[in-house]
Structures are given as C-alpha cells and as structure tokens.
Design an enzyme around this catalytic site. Structure first.
Site, PDB file in Angstrom:
ATOM      1  N   GLY A  76       1.028  -1.162  -0.137  1.00 17.92           N
ATOM      2  CA  GLY A  76       0.151  -0.277  -0.068  1.00 17.92           C
ATOM      3  C   GLY A  76       1.148   1.909   0.211  1.00 17.92           C
ATOM      4  N   THR A  77       1.776   1.317   1.150  1.00 15.88           N
ATOM      5  CA  THR A  77       2.986   2.212   0.706  1.00 15.88           C
ATOM      6  C   THR A  77       3.360   2.395  -0.251  1.00 15.88           C
ATOM      7  OG1 THR A  77       3.488   1.795   3.055  1.00 15.88           O
ATOM      8  CG2 THR A  77       5.121   3.006   2.278  1.00 15.88           C
ATOM      9  N   ASN A 113      -7.758   3.582   9.980  1.00 14.99           N
ATOM     10  CA  ASN A 113      -7.257   2.474   9.780  1.00 14.99           C
ATOM     11  C   ASN A 113      -6.932   2.045  11.697  1.00 14.99           C
ATOM     12  OD1 ASN A 113      -5.444   4.586   9.729  1.00 14.99           O
ATOM     13  ND2 ASN A 113      -3.465   3.561  10.531  1.00 14.99           N
ATOM     14  N   HIS A 131      -2.208  -7.550   2.017  1.00 20.05           N
ATOM     15  CA  HIS A 131      -2.202  -8.414   3.231  1.00 20.05           C
ATOM     16  C   HIS A 131      -3.298  -7.948   3.656  1.00 20.05           C
ATOM     17  CE1 HIS A 131      -0.033  -5.990   6.090  1.00 20.05           C
ATOM     18  NE2 HIS A 131       0.366  -5.255   5.001  1.00 20.05           N
ATOM     19  N   THR A 187      11.077  -6.884 -11.962  1.00 16.15           N
ATOM     20  CA  THR A 187      10.174  -8.163 -11.817  1.00 16.15           C
ATOM     21  C   THR A 187       9.383  -8.453 -11.441  1.00 16.15           C
ATOM     22  OG1 THR A 187      12.174  -9.792 -12.906  1.00 16.15           O
ATOM     23  CG2 THR A 187      10.642 -11.421 -11.738  1.00 16.15           C
ATOM     24  N   CYS A 234       2.638   4.504  24.423  1.00 17.69           N
ATOM     25  CA  CYS A 234       3.189   3.779  25.081  1.00 17.69           C
ATOM     26  C   CYS A 234       3.795   2.260  24.125  1.00 17.69           C
ATOM     27  CB  CYS A 234       3.698   3.036  26.097  1.00 17.69           C
ATOM     28  SG  CYS A 234       3.722   4.210  27.459  1.00 17.69           S
TER      29      CYS A 234
END
Lengths: 276, 388
Positions: free
Chosen positions: B71-72, B150, B200, B236, B324
């Site tokens: 996606g990036t 997200n 994914h 490829t 955190c």
C-alpha cells in the site's frame, strides 16, 4: 512488541505493594494523565527511621507499573539516607533491564521517591528549576542536564528515552543538542568575547542577555531579576517576585543565571545576589 | 489453542485457498512472465487473470490496475505521479488522520517546498468538507484522502469529494487500503483518479499491493527500469503474491456480504457489551459512517500498552492508539486530531475483525476484558479520584 525481562513481566502482572497509605510520612506524585504515565508513592517510617511500609499507584504502561512495584520493594526496611541514593539505573537494574525507550519509567520512580523524601523533610514543593526546553512534556534544561550527566546520554534520542523531552513535536531537538554539547564539552562558544569587550560593551551585553533570555524565563514562575552593578567580572543582581522568597533562589542564580551569562557574554563571570 | 486474532487492520491471515493457488508458482511454475518461451508465457497469462480479478473487486478495467509491493508503494507512486504530471502546482491537500504512508510523505514534501493543507476532522473523526473545499485552488496539484481510517474505521464520503475535486480540475487519490474487501468499492461510482490497496489486509500475503489508475490519468512511473506492468512499474513481478492477490480479491468480493452482516453483528456485540459492562468507556469515531469490522474503544484512566499485554497473556491480539506501544510518547495522531481527551486516548484499544472470527471468540473477549480494565484501574491513581 517490547522485549521485557521476566522480572518486568512478573512485577507488571503481579505488582507488589499497590495501594494508598493513610497519613503517610512521605508522599510523592509525578507525571500526569496527559503525559501518559503517573506515579504516586507513599511511605511510612518505623521508630528507627526505617521505611516499614511503602505503597504505590501507577497509571501507565507495563514498565511504569513494574518500575513502581520494584521501587517499593527496594526501599522497604531501609532508612531515608540509604534510599536517597537510589538512581533510575538502580531501578532498571533491579528489574534486569528496561528497553531503552522505556528508561523514563525508571526516572519517574526516582523522581517520585525524591519528592516523597522532600515531603517528609518538610521541604517546599520544588519550583520548576531552569528553563522549559520541551514544551510538550514540560521538561527543563536542568532536568535534561541531570539525566545526561547521570546516565551519560549521547544523543537527542537518548534524552527522549530517559526524560521524554523531544518526544512530542520535535521543535526542541536543537536545544537538546546544545545541552548535550555543553555537558560533553563540545561547545564552541564565541570565545572570550569579554577579552575584546570594553566595560561598557560588557555591561550592555549583560543587560541585553538578562532582558532577552533570563527575565522571560523567570517571569514564567512569577519571578524577576534586576541588574544592580557590574564590578569587573562580578555581576551583582537582585532577585524579585517569587524568586526573592524562593528557597531555591541560589540554585536559580548559579545554575541558570550564571550559566546563561557565561555562555552568552563571558565564561569568567560570577553572579552574586545583593539585597538593597 | 490458537490466538484470538482481532487485529485484522494490522494484517490478516492468508486464506488457505489463496495459499493453495500460490504454491505452484514457488515450485514447478517458476517462469518469468516476460520470457519468450511458453513456460514463462503461461505465467504472464495467470498474472492477467489476477489483474482481472483485482479489477472486478473495485469496478475497474484490468488495464487500470498496476501491481506494486504494498500500500505504501501505491501511495508514494500516486502522489509522485501527480506532482510530476503537474509541475507548476505546488499545493497539496490531505487530512490530519491519514496513515503514515501519506502523512509522513506529505510532511516530507512540505520540507521540499510544497504548501500542504491538512484538513481537520471533528470529534467523530468526520472530515471538515467545507474546509477542504475552501482550500482547493488553481495551485492544488493533488488531494489525497483515505477511504476509511485504519484506527477508528471512520469512512470519508469519497464519492462526493472525488466529484467536487474533479470538477475543479484537480487530481484525486484515495488510500483505500482499509476499505477494499470490507465495504463495496466501485470505481464506476467514485470518480477518483487513483486508488491504493494492499494485499495483506484482505487475506493475500504481505508484500503485494495495487494502484488503480483511471484511464486517461497522466502518469509517471516511480520505479524506472524494465518494461514490466506496461512500463509503469519496473521490476520483475512478484508472481506468487500477485496470483495470491488475485485469488484473495475474488474471495473478498464473494465474502463482502458476510463482512457487512455477520462480522458487523459480532463487532456490534463486542462493542455494546464492553460499553455496557465497563464504566467510563467510549467509542472513538462515528458509529454509523464506519467500517463494519472495526471498533476503537477508549477505556478511561488506564494505559493501552498495559491493557494489550494483559490481553496478550490470554492470547488475545489487538492494537492500541496509546503512545507506549509504538515507542512514541504521544497518543495516536488520529485520536488527537479528533480531540479525544487524554484520559481516554492513552487507553484506546482497536479491535478489528475478519471473516475468520467466531462468536465464541468474541464472547471470550467480552468475558475477559472487564477484569483486565478493573485490575488496571485499581492500580491507577486517577481512577480513585474519579470515584471520589
């Protein structure tokens, strides 16, 4: 996912000494909801001046809870003189180790202990010492310097891991780097300005520095400072406002005002307080 | 016992059927689709079929689908292409709640001389459309807005936005990584020029994505080299994963109904029960305009990493918007942009379901979360103050 030692996990999942002590001899509170972690530490002394009970309440992540729990175990049965030497590194070592990014949790433990001891000794709540460097987390240059010196921190990232400074918007990274350079002696100041300065130039520069750098910082805490005279390298000043009555005024004077003037005007200046 | 996995917005399991289709391309069918011999040529035909399947999932034609590595990469390719195609325009627009793939790219572009407008959202995570439209001007090179968030699952009205932005003659890209496979995505209805999706997140493997490029859109490749992908993306092909993405797309289209009905029902059950049984708890984001599989729940006065680690002891996998967990010190930029109070932002947990979740698993979570929150609140100095 963090790599926590078994001891951290144990202290997190089965924290020791959780709770509140009514009428404690010492109590210290650090952190806040906004910061993402906070710790309230209580202790009670026995007739021999040893800590007979210690309890804590913590809001925070696993390592914050584990550090607090470990701290209560570490101080139990010991005198205040003994525990006042506990460093954040001692807390981390007691737990095996903490991930580098989580060292600020151990610093929080040490700070709470210091506050609780100060409370017992009847010392006034410490004024914020120094100048706020990181506005996101309210961390001062004095706190950063201390962390850098005690833990031999080398990078801005290290500083963020230990005292959180620089972990928010990132605007203060340059200032933190300057502090690091200063502590490690890498500072390259405009050398010996004073040597070339005439007396009048020196006085003017001191005045300017006080106006521009020092007064605004002191005013944040309701204090102020006036330049009375300059005698050779001795700068005579008078503290005003809350600074005048603050028990920490000598520290402000030496650690902050003098450091700043030495940095910006001449390295051999000595600041002294006068009362007119 | 296998873990209770409710972190599908982070990544999802590869569907067994997908893996099965992929396996021969690791072993006996290893030909290069660019080769002249038919051993490679048949592989090229399978890529063509995969492209058709991805296209039909989003109502596109196969020639509009470009395979990428994730996606990036799709996001970066789309934005760079728009900037290269409109060299005179120096203004770019996105929102304050984008995935880092867009957020950090735009922040990076800001440093290289682009004027960036970050459109704010309201407390429900809904986009300030008025602000967006007011900021469109003749210097705007591209508007890039996510289809669905997200962290909260909140859906932006991309159909309406695309139309308005296009009417102004400005390129519109949407990061639909979280939307594709969870809600209907039809490029016949949405006039966006480009759309990013990722394998994914919809039960294909990691390392493959796609970029939809509407026919007629000016394009400039990101990766320069060979002639693969019609000269639009050199390198490829990742044959096995592309075959996997094809199969996963076919299944996603088929399973969409199940996500929208059964999974939504499970999500609602999870969320309603937790809100009811745990006091001082809130949903982050608009309850209606939202993905059917996602809920972000803020548990006040406790910290997210601590919650996740206690859940981890029970093998329940979810995510947190807390500081955190990520190593950063501030809670998620999405929750902050929405103005979620600090009391809840640090203790926000995201549950994201998939068709592989069962009601039994959801019941297990419902049973086990309240004691965890209770235990952590008993540790928290702020919880007592609230009660007092």
């Amino acid at each position: 996912m963090w790599e926590y030692t078994d001891k951290v996990k144990d202290h997190f999942l089965n924290p020791r000494n959780v709770g509140v002590i009514d009428n404690p001899d010492g109590v210290g509170e650090v952190g806040s909801l906004a910061c993402g972690d906070a710790l309230k530490l209580y202790f009670k002394l026995d007739e021999n001046g040893r800590i007979k009970d210690a309890k804590f309440q913590t809001f925070g992540c696993a390592s914050a809870i584990a550090s607090s729990s470990a701290l209560t175990e570490m101080i139990m049965g010991r005198t205040l003189e003994e525990v006042s030497n506990i460093t954040n590194d001692d807390i981390a070592s007691y737990l095996g180790e903490l991930p580098k990014e989580k060292m600020h949790c151990s610093v929080m433990g040490r700070d709470a202990l210091e506050k609780a001891i100060a409370f017992y000794r009847g010392e006034k709540e410490k004024k914020v010492e120094g100048e706020i460097v990181c506005e996101c987390f309210g961390v001062t240059d004095v706190e950063i310097k201390r962390a850098v010196t005690e833990n031999n921190l080398l990078t801005v990232e290290d500083v963020t891991d230990f005292v959180k400074a620089g972990g928010g918007c990132g605007k203060c990274h340059e200032k933190i780097q300057e502090i690091l350079d200063q502590v490690h002696g890498d500072i390259k100041p405009v050398k010996n300005k004073a040597a070339k300065l005439t007396n009048i130039q020196k006085i003017k520069l001191i005045e300017e520095t006080l106006e521009r750098e020092i007064k605004p910082a002191l005013k944040k805490d309701g204090g102020n400072i006036e330049l009375i005279d300059v005698d050779g390298n001795i700068v005579l000043v008078e503290l005003r406002g809350t600074c005048a009555s603050c028990s920490k005024s000598q520290i402000t004077l030496k650690n902050y005002v003098e450091t700043k003037l030495r940095e910006l005007v001449s390295p051999d200046l000595i600041v002294e307080e006068v009362h007119q | 016992m296998k873990p209770v996995y409710v972190d599908n917005n982070a990544t999802s399991r590869v569907a067994p059927e997908v893996l099965e289709e992929m396996l021969p391309y690791f072993t006996e069918r290893y030909g290069n689709p660019s080769s002249m011999h038919s051993f490679g040529g048949t592989v090229a035909r399978e890529i063509k079929t995969a492209r058709e399947k991805v296209a039909s999932l989003i109502g596109a034609s196969p020639s509009e689908i470009l395979f990428t590595s994730c996606g990036t990469e799709s996001d970066n390719t789309a934005i760079r292409a728009a900037l290269v195609s409109n060299p005179d325009r120096k203004h770019i627009i996105t929102s304050r709640v984008e995935h880092p793939a867009i957020k950090n790219l735009f922040e990076n572009l800001a440093k290289t001389g682009f004027r960036v407008t970050f459109v704010p959202v309201d407390s429900n995570g809904l986009l300030d459309l008025e602000y967006l439209y007011e900021n469109l001007d003749d210097d705007t090179a591209i508007v890039s807005l996510m289809w669905a968030n997200n962290e909260t699952g909140v859906i932006f009205p991309v159909e309406e936005i695309a139309q308005t932005v296009k009417e102004r003659g400005i390129v519109f890209h949407t990061d639909a990584v979280q939307a594709v496979g969870k809600v209907p995505v039809d490029m016949n209805k949405v006039s966006a020029d480009m759309l990013s999706l990722s394998g994914h997140k919809l039960h294909a493997p990691k390392g493959v994505g796609a970029l939809y490029i509407r026919k007629g859109t000016k394009f400039s490749p990101f990766l320069i080299g060979g002639h693969q992908e019609n000269g639009r993306r050199a390198g490829t092909e990742n044959v096995t994963s592309i075959i996997g993405l094809g199969k996963a797309s076919e299944m996603a289209l088929y399973n969409l109904n199940e996500v929208e009905i059964r999974i939504k029902k499970l999500r609602d059950k999870l969320e309603d029960s937790l809100i009811k049984t745990v006091p001082n708890t809130m949903i982050n984001g608009d309850k209606d305009k939202r993905l059917p599989n996602t809920t972000s729940i803020g548990f006040e006065f406790v910290e997210g990493e601590a919650i996740l680690l206690m859940m981890n002891e029970l093998d329940i996998c979810a995510s947190s918007g807390s500081a955190c967990t990520s190593g950063s010190l501030e809670p998620s930029h999405v929750l902050r942009a929405m103005g979620v109070p600090f009391t809840a932002a640090h203790g926000s947990i995201r549950f994201s379901l998939s068709i592989y979740n069962t009601e039994k698993e959801i019941d297990f979570i419902i049973e086990n979360i309240p004691p965890i929150i209770k235990k952590l609140r008993e540790l928290s100095p702020f919880w007592e103050q609230t009660k007092g």
